[in-house]
Enzyme design. Structure first.
Site, mmCIF file in Angstrom:
data_model
loop_
_atom_site.group_PDB
_atom_site.id
_atom_site.type_symbol
_atom_site.label_atom_id
_atom_site.label_comp_id
_atom_site.label_asym_id
_atom_site.label_seq_id
_atom_site.Cartn_x
_atom_site.Cartn_y
_atom_site.Cartn_z
ATOM 1 N N CYS A 49 -12.937 54.482 31.354
ATOM 2 C CA CYS A 49 -14.086 53.759 30.815
ATOM 3 C C CYS A 49 -15.247 54.731 30.638
ATOM 4 C CB CYS A 49 -14.474 52.636 31.771
ATOM 5 S SG CYS A 49 -15.996 51.794 31.293
ATOM 6 N N CYS A 52 -18.200 53.662 33.250
ATOM 7 C CA CYS A 52 -18.173 53.827 34.709
ATOM 8 C C CYS A 52 -17.101 54.779 35.207
ATOM 9 C CB CYS A 52 -17.991 52.472 35.379
ATOM 10 S SG CYS A 52 -16.332 51.777 35.177
ATOM 11 N N CYS A 98 -14.301 46.180 30.604
ATOM 12 C CA CYS A 98 -14.007 46.856 31.864
ATOM 13 C C CYS A 98 -14.395 45.920 33.002
ATOM 14 C CB CYS A 98 -14.810 48.156 31.949
ATOM 15 S SG CYS A 98 -14.708 48.960 33.560
ATOM 16 N N CYS A 101 -17.483 47.579 35.275
ATOM 17 C CA CYS A 101 -18.879 47.697 34.814
ATOM 18 C C CYS A 101 -19.243 46.663 33.756
ATOM 19 C CB CYS A 101 -19.166 49.107 34.303
ATOM 20 S SG CYS A 101 -18.456 49.493 32.685
ATOM 21 N N CYS A 121 -6.828 46.826 21.239
ATOM 22 C CA CYS A 121 -7.512 47.527 20.152
ATOM 23 C C CYS A 121 -8.885 47.932 20.692
ATOM 24 C CB CYS A 121 -7.630 46.579 18.966
ATOM 25 S SG CYS A 121 -8.392 47.316 17.524
HETATM 26 FE FE FE Z 1 -16.392 50.517 33.195
#
Ligand code: FE
Length: 133
Positions: A49, A52, A98, A101, A121
């Site tokens: 990510c 984070c 995510c 975060c 996607c």
């Molecule tokens: Fe994240």
């Protein structure tokens, strides 16, 4: 990659991410197809990510969907990806974020290849590839 401390305010997020990543991760934006860093990337590694640092997708599950966005048929750990009904833009889609975060990643569609049949996607701007050396 070391653990990142979580920004507490939107101003801190903007400072961390810069305007383009902020627009996508924090404001649910979408990068233009075929413009992102990773849609045509075939390198081995772990996609984390960009907000984070959480590991979200592996290069082994990445495939060329032809969509112009990085596409994966599975996540590294499904519990690290949150799904949300999204009815914006006159479409019924499932948004993925995510779980750690809350950053917007993209959408998941039921038209992926086997073995899962799903297609994550994902915006390149929501990811950071940690290349396997
Ligand atoms: Fe994240």
């Amino acid at each position: 990659m070391e653990e990142k401390t979580m920004p507490q305010t939107e101003a801190e997020w903007l400072e961390r991410l810069g305007p383009e990543r902020y627009r996508i991760l924090r404001e649910k934006g979408t990068e233009r197809a075929f413009t992102g860093e990773y849609y045509d990337c075939h390198a081995d590694g772990v996609y984390r990510c960009a907000g984070c640092g959480e590991p979200l997708f592996g290069s082994g599950a990445k495939y060329d969907s032809g969509s112009g966005w990085p596409s994966f048929y599975e996540a590294l750990d499904k519990t690290k990806i949150a799904e949300h009904e999204d009815e914006s833009h006159g479409m019924r889609r499932v948004e993925v974020t995510c779980a750690k975060c809350g950053g917007h990643l993209g959408h998941v569609f039921p038209d992926g290849p086997q073995p899962t049949g799903v297609r994550y996607c994902i915006n390149s701007a929501s990811l950071d590839l940690e290349r396997k050396s």
